[in-house]
Motif scaffolding. Structure first.
Motif, mmCIF file in Angstrom:
data_model
loop_
_atom_site.group_PDB
_atom_site.id
_atom_site.type_symbol
_atom_site.label_atom_id
_atom_site.label_comp_id
_atom_site.label_asym_id
_atom_site.label_seq_id
_atom_site.Cartn_x
_atom_site.Cartn_y
_atom_site.Cartn_z
ATOM 1 N N LYS A 27 4.337 -2.902 -2.256
ATOM 2 C CA LYS A 27 3.366 -2.208 -3.103
ATOM 3 C C LYS A 27 2.401 -3.169 -3.789
ATOM 4 C CE LYS A 27 6.012 2.004 -4.010
ATOM 5 N NZ LYS A 27 6.661 2.859 -5.034
ATOM 6 N N MET A 86 0.556 -0.183 11.391
ATOM 7 C CA MET A 86 1.536 -0.628 10.404
ATOM 8 C C MET A 86 2.960 -0.291 10.861
ATOM 9 S SD MET A 86 2.073 -2.073 7.473
ATOM 10 C CE MET A 86 3.300 -2.171 6.200
ATOM 11 N N HIS A 87 3.109 0.850 11.553
ATOM 12 C CA HIS A 87 4.429 1.310 11.971
ATOM 13 C C HIS A 87 5.152 0.281 12.834
ATOM 14 C CE1 HIS A 87 7.547 3.921 13.564
ATOM 15 N NE2 HIS A 87 7.169 3.580 14.782
ATOM 16 N N GLU A 132 7.584 7.194 8.005
ATOM 17 C CA GLU A 132 6.148 6.971 7.833
ATOM 18 C C GLU A 132 5.502 8.196 7.188
ATOM 19 O OE1 GLU A 132 4.469 4.241 8.494
ATOM 20 O OE2 GLU A 132 6.057 3.097 9.459
ATOM 21 N N THR A 133 4.281 8.037 6.730
ATOM 22 C CA THR A 133 3.583 9.131 6.062
ATOM 23 C C THR A 133 3.319 10.309 6.994
ATOM 24 O OG1 THR A 133 1.489 7.982 6.504
ATOM 25 C CG2 THR A 133 2.485 7.645 4.347
ATOM 26 N N ASP A 134 3.272 10.061 8.304
ATOM 27 C CA ASP A 134 3.062 11.155 9.258
ATOM 28 C C ASP A 134 4.363 11.824 9.670
ATOM 29 O OD1 ASP A 134 4.236 9.257 10.857
ATOM 30 O OD2 ASP A 134 2.565 9.060 12.274
ATOM 31 N N LYS A 162 -1.024 -6.720 -1.552
ATOM 32 C CA LYS A 162 -2.444 -7.063 -1.442
ATOM 33 C C LYS A 162 -2.888 -8.050 -2.513
ATOM 34 C CE LYS A 162 -3.195 -4.619 2.203
ATOM 35 N NZ LYS A 162 -3.396 -5.309 3.505
ATOM 36 N N GLY A 173 1.572 -4.996 3.059
ATOM 37 C CA GLY A 173 0.854 -3.822 2.586
ATOM 38 C C GLY A 173 1.772 -2.632 2.444
ATOM 39 N N TYR A 174 1.230 -1.564 1.877
ATOM 40 C CA TYR A 174 1.999 -0.349 1.648
ATOM 41 C C TYR A 174 1.110 0.854 1.909
ATOM 42 C CZ TYR A 174 4.577 3.310 -0.853
ATOM 43 O OH TYR A 174 5.236 4.460 -1.185
ATOM 44 N N SER A 175 1.616 1.797 2.696
ATOM 45 C CA SER A 175 0.837 3.008 2.988
ATOM 46 C C SER A 175 1.704 4.255 2.870
ATOM 47 C CB SER A 175 0.224 2.916 4.397
ATOM 48 O OG SER A 175 1.227 2.682 5.384
ATOM 49 N N GLY A 176 2.595 4.243 1.888
ATOM 50 C CA GLY A 176 3.382 5.433 1.591
ATOM 51 C C GLY A 176 4.691 5.570 2.329
ATOM 52 N N GLN A 177 5.189 4.504 2.944
ATOM 53 C CA GLN A 177 6.476 4.588 3.638
ATOM 54 C C GLN A 177 7.600 4.987 2.668
ATOM 55 O OE1 GLN A 177 4.498 1.929 3.768
ATOM 56 N NE2 GLN A 177 3.980 1.549 5.904
#
Length: 204
Positions: free
Chosen positions: A46, A1-2, A138-140, A49, A111-115
């Motif tokens: 958000k 995703m990044h 990013e989440t990491d 999807k 999509g969304y993964s917590g950015q």
């Protein structure tokens, strides 16, 4: 995703935000324009999807129109052939460039993964511009810097270019790419190329 996230912005082309912000007719500052746009972008991410690519295109059309100086961007990217083009050719190329710009965001931001999106500040830039520095986090914890080149048109600030890591110009990359197409196929060839790219992105 990044990588897709960065590519989506760099192809078309954010503040800490947790939801959609309303469109404002005349945001007070350059940073406000960026923040308003990215509030909408985050909201679409958000909900992505549950939205088709056409839905995302429709949701992002107004925010992109409100934030970007698309006329200036295609005029610069297509120069010097833009100067010799007649108005119907310019209009058709602009319409296609706008469609491709919106389609790029609609297709890539799926999509969304917590950015998180953070504005780092703004500073004066060359030729009466303002540079709005932002980070995509990013989440990491990994972060990518994006600087928005803002230019005032009439009474409002608009995005005129995007710099990756404060150095690589999106507009310069486009101009280089478009120059080769223009030399080979002219304005009509560039319009056809951009239209085909938009069709591909929206075919999902």
């Amino acid at each position: 995703m990044h990588h897709r996230f960065v590519a989506a912005i760099f192809l078309a082309i954010v503040v800490n935000s947790t939801g959609v912000q309303p469109l404002r007719a005349e945001p007070a500052s350059a940073s406000a324009v960026v923040g308003n746009f990215h509030g909408h972008l985050l909201g679409v991410m958000k909900e992505a999807k549950s939205l088709s690519v056409d839905d995302r295109f429709q949701r992002l059309s107004a925010p992109i129109d409100a934030a970007f100086d698309l006329w200036r961007m295609i005029r610069v990217a297509a120069s010097p052939q833009w100067k010799s083009a007649v108005q119907p050719e310019r209009q058709k190329l602009f319409d296609t460039f706008r469609r491709l710009s919106i389609a790029t965001y609609a297709a890539q931001f799926d999509g969304y993964s917590g950015q998180q999106f953070k504005t780092m500040g703004e500073r004066p830039g060359p030729q009466k511009t303002v540079l709005v520095a932002t980070k995509i986090i990013e989440t990491d914890g990994d972060a990518v810097g994006l600087t928005y080149v803002m230019k005032k048109t009439a009474s409002r600030w608009l995005i005129a270019d995007v710099l990756l890591d404060d150095s690589i110009s999106q507009l310069a990359v486009r101009r280089s790419e478009y120059r080769h197409i223009l030399k080979k196929s002219g304005i009509e060839g560039l319009e056809a190329t951009l239209s085909a790219k938009a069709d591909t992105l929206l075919a999902d």
